[in-house]
Enzyme design. Structure first.
Site, short mmCIF file in Angstrom:
data_model
loop_
_atom_site.label_atom_id
_atom_site.label_comp_id
_atom_site.label_asym_id
_atom_site.label_seq_id
_atom_site.Cartn_x
_atom_site.Cartn_y
_atom_site.Cartn_z
N HIS A 235 -49.23 -7.48 27.99
CA HIS A 235 -49.13 -8.91 28.22
C HIS A 235 -49.22 -9.15 29.54
O HIS A 235 -50.19 -9.57 30.20
CB HIS A 235 -47.85 -9.43 27.77
CG HIS A 235 -47.83 -9.71 26.43
ND1 HIS A 235 -48.56 -10.45 25.18
CD2 HIS A 235 -46.70 -9.10 25.38
CE1 HIS A 235 -48.28 -10.07 24.06
NE2 HIS A 235 -46.85 -9.21 24.06
C1 BDR Z 1 -44.14 -12.38 26.99
O1 BDR Z 1 -42.82 -12.38 26.46
C2 BDR Z 1 -42.09 -11.46 27.20
O2 BDR Z 1 -41.44 -10.63 25.99
C3 BDR Z 1 -43.21 -10.44 27.71
O3 BDR Z 1 -42.45 -9.96 28.97
C4 BDR Z 1 -44.10 -11.48 28.02
O4 BDR Z 1 -44.11 -11.91 29.31
C5 BDR Z 1 -44.91 -12.07 25.69
O5 BDR Z 1 -45.13 -13.11 24.83
#
Ligand code: BDR
Ligand code: CA
Length: 309
Positions: A235
């Site tokens: 992500h």
């Molecule tokens: C986002 O949520 C967190 O768990 C990850 O680091 C990312 O920023 C994904 O939904």
């Protein structure tokens, strides 16, 4: 031209990769931390430990330990209790530069003419900075966010974690007039790690790539347990790559707002994607596609380059 980046984050496996990318591909001026994947003490500790692993002296400023509304959320079932599940970095020996991330964000925005904010955790610190210094909107070069989704959520069926963790902050930030670049789940789920990715990093037998390999071995185990697949969306690196390698992305200008009160939809990002009616005027740039093959090449070559670090 130098790309100056301040990264606001909650490390976190993918946050760590985003920090590494920003450090190698841009001028990473500082790191601010927020509670998110785990509590503030852990996200801050992880940021400091990572900075030490990199052998740099990037200052770390800690920020909000809870949402604007006083909620404390976490994603420890994904990232582990410490936020860096699967690894055991030594306790950092350096201290935070301050415990006032919000003031630091404002100071940096004032001091640097072309500062990019990259926000890859809950948006609490950024919202507080906007509330305290509204002119930040025109001072910064821009804001790149990992958060939200044009489709399904992950924390809830409707809401992505970073937005769900502080919906009020997200609304303040997304509707402030910053015209943010948004890498939501619709984008980040096109960019996946897998066992090959881990093996390539581990084979280098160098400190930093090995650390990422350890992180993602753990993450794949968690994903296997949760969704039955040894793959994970990368992500947060997308929010950095969207600035350093925009040619790998497709973007669409859209209008976005955040649902605050829906019984089933609190924290949902509502993107105006209507095709049959006039849309609301756009207030953000949504990343809709990533060339995942090329992005992986960039990611691996960056992580493996100069891998004595
Ligand atoms: C986002 O949520 C967190 O768990 C990850 O680091 C990312 O920023 C994904 O939904
Ligand atoms: Ca994150």
């Amino acid at each position: 031209m130098t790309l100056n980046i301040l990264i606001d984050c909650d490390p976190g496996h993918d946050d760590a990769v985003a920090i590494l990318l920003a450090n190698k591909l841009a001028n990473l001026t500082s790191i601010t931390t927020v509670a998110g994947n785990t509590d503030l003490a852990n996200t801050t500790r992880n940021a400091l430990a990572l900075v030490e692993l990199l052998g740099t002296n990037i200052p770390v400023h800690s920020g909000a330990y809870q949402s604007l509304g006083g909620e404390v959320r976490d994603a420890q079932h994904v990232h582990g209790k410490t936020g860096f599940g699967g690894t055991d970095l030594p306790q950092p020996t350096t201290e935070v530069a301050s415990e006032d991330a919000v003031s630091h964000i404002i100071e940096q925005a004032r001091a640097i003419d072309d500062l990019w904010l990259v926000a890859v955790g809950p948006l609490t610190n950024i919202a507080l900075a906007i509330e305290e210094y509204p002119a930040i909107v025109s001072r910064v070069a821009g804001l790149s966010i990992m958060g939200g989704s044009t489709g399904s959520g992950n924390a809830t069926p409707a809401a992505e974690f970073n937005i769900w963790a502080d919906p009020e902050a997200a609304r303040t930030v997304l509707t402030a007039g910053l015209n943010p670049i948004i890498c939501g789940l619709n984008l980040t789920q096109q960019f996946l790690s897998d066992d090959d990715f881990v093996e390539t990093l581990a084979a280098a037998d160098q400190r930093v790539p090995s650390f990422i390999a350890e992180l993602y071995t753990y993450m794949h185990e968690r994903m296997d347990a949760i969704v039955g697949e040894r793959r994970a969306a990368l992500h947060d690196p997308c929010a950095v790559l969207a600035l350093t390698h925009p040619q790998l992305f497709e973007f669409e200008d859209m209008y976005v707002d955040v649902e605050l009160s829906g019984e089933l939809t609190r924290g949902m990002t509502l993107f105006d994607q209507r095709r049959t009616h006039a849309r609301n005027p756009a207030n953000c740039r949504v990343a809709t596609k990533i060339d995942a093959k090329k992005a992986r090449e960039v990611l691996l070559s960056t992580l493996l380059d100069n891998s004595s670090t």
